[in-house]
Design a protein around this motif. Sequence first.
Motif, PDB file in Angstrom:
ATOM      1  N   ASN A  96       0.368  -1.258   0.079  1.00 49.32           N
ATOM      2  CA  ASN A  96      -0.097  -0.159  -0.031  1.00 49.32           C
ATOM      3  C   ASN A  96       0.558   1.358  -0.037  1.00 49.32           C
ATOM      4  O   ASN A  96       1.809   1.408   0.864  1.00 49.32           O
ATOM      5  CB  ASN A  96      -1.047   0.593   1.222  1.00 49.32           C
ATOM      6  CG  ASN A  96      -1.679   0.900   1.385  1.00 49.32           C
ATOM      7  OD1 ASN A  96      -1.085   2.434   1.459  1.00 49.32           O
ATOM      8  ND2 ASN A  96      -3.430   0.908   1.983  1.00 49.32           N
ATOM      9  N   THR A 154       0.269   4.467  -0.068  1.00 49.22           N
ATOM     10  CA  THR A 154      -0.316   5.610   0.734  1.00 49.22           C
ATOM     11  C   THR A 154       0.299   5.128   2.720  1.00 49.22           C
ATOM     12  O   THR A 154       0.745   5.795   2.878  1.00 49.22           O
ATOM     13  CB  THR A 154      -1.081   6.051   1.472  1.00 49.22           C
ATOM     14  OG1 THR A 154      -1.765   6.255  -0.619  1.00 49.22           O
ATOM     15  CG2 THR A 154      -2.044   6.927   1.823  1.00 49.22           C
ATOM     16  N   ARG A 155       0.136   3.858   2.932  1.00 48.44           N
ATOM     17  CA  ARG A 155       0.525   3.735   3.783  1.00 48.44           C
ATOM     18  C   ARG A 155       2.352   3.811   4.305  1.00 48.44           C
ATOM     19  O   ARG A 155       3.048   3.193   5.400  1.00 48.44           O
ATOM     20  CB  ARG A 155      -0.363   2.598   3.994  1.00 48.44           C
ATOM     21  CG  ARG A 155      -1.605   2.661   4.675  1.00 48.44           C
ATOM     22  CD  ARG A 155      -2.322   1.398   5.249  1.00 48.44           C
ATOM     23  NE  ARG A 155      -1.956   0.592   6.781  1.00 48.44           N
ATOM     24  CZ  ARG A 155      -2.418   0.521   7.090  1.00 48.44           C
ATOM     25  NH1 ARG A 155      -3.574  -0.644   6.549  1.00 48.44           N
ATOM     26  NH2 ARG A 155      -2.313  -0.019   8.630  1.00 48.44           N
ATOM     27  N   ALA A 191       4.142   4.859   2.935  1.00 49.86           N
ATOM     28  CA  ALA A 191       4.826   6.913   3.072  1.00 49.86           C
ATOM     29  C   ALA A 191       4.857   7.344   4.400  1.00 49.86           C
ATOM     30  O   ALA A 191       5.500   8.158   5.074  1.00 49.86           O
ATOM     31  CB  ALA A 191       4.155   7.391   1.876  1.00 49.86           C
ATOM     32  N   ASN A 192       3.603   6.410   5.060  1.00 48.14           N
ATOM     33  CA  ASN A 192       3.370   7.076   6.667  1.00 48.14           C
ATOM     34  C   ASN A 192       4.093   6.515   7.238  1.00 48.14           C
ATOM     35  O   ASN A 192       4.180   6.761   8.683  1.00 48.14           O
ATOM     36  CB  ASN A 192       2.227   6.778   6.790  1.00 48.14           C
ATOM     37  CG  ASN A 192       1.395   8.258   5.806  1.00 48.14           C
ATOM     38  OD1 ASN A 192       1.534   9.363   5.351  1.00 48.14           O
ATOM     39  ND2 ASN A 192      -0.226   7.027   5.377  1.00 48.14           N
TER      40      ASN A 192
END
Length: 239
Positions: free
Chosen positions: A212, A214-215, A217-218
């Motif tokens: 994933n 987005t996750r 990148a977090n």
Amino acid sequence: MRGDWRGENMNCSSSVSSVFYVPRCHLTLDFIPPQTSTPTTSASKISFKVSSKSSPLPFTRGRRRVTLGFTALSVFFFSNSTVSTCWSKPDFVELPNSGGVKVLDLRIGDGQVPVDGDQVAIHYYGRLAAKQGWRFDSTYDHKDEAGEPIPFIFLLGSGKVISGIEAAVRSMKVGSIRRVIIPPSQGYQNTSQEPIPPNLFDRQRLFTTIFNPTRLANGEGSTLGTVIFDIELVSLRHD
């Protein structure tokens, strides 16, 4: 191989409470009220004594004895009370030079240990550390015409299987069962690495979780990419 080693209820990660699993034993708790006339609400001031003996004691004033017989029990202690136990929680061991792969031996076999180049057959349960331990694949779900589970066969050292599985299998004897916690660096690096869930929905859910963007990148990669396998080394063949 039956389902009693699947360990669906075993705690594979650390938590705030301590979890103990006690097969076929009796737990005796002696509740001893504090010797004071002042009421107290602090859980840490109540002491318990735990033993494996099940011989009864007479009821006396100020003492309550409770004996519980059971096949399997999870006991949670949320206070700072002093507890002495007759069992201990098993610990995972990190394999040397494995990149952080941790294992817990559930059964030690008496067969041969494979080497690179051997063809090995394993049964496994694959789970994500995320998604509440969602099981994404199991060889016991793959049946032949006779209804027997089909083991997963691969060439050890070929690099087609995720590194964590290869590292775990290299030090197993045939007949052994091992629980393996595989960090992202030794887990799935791309969608072509085996073992790949044959079910399209399971395959998509696995890879969309691990990769994933987005996750990741977090900074959630260490959680998303960690996988847990229960592995049984069924057989090996020297090629």
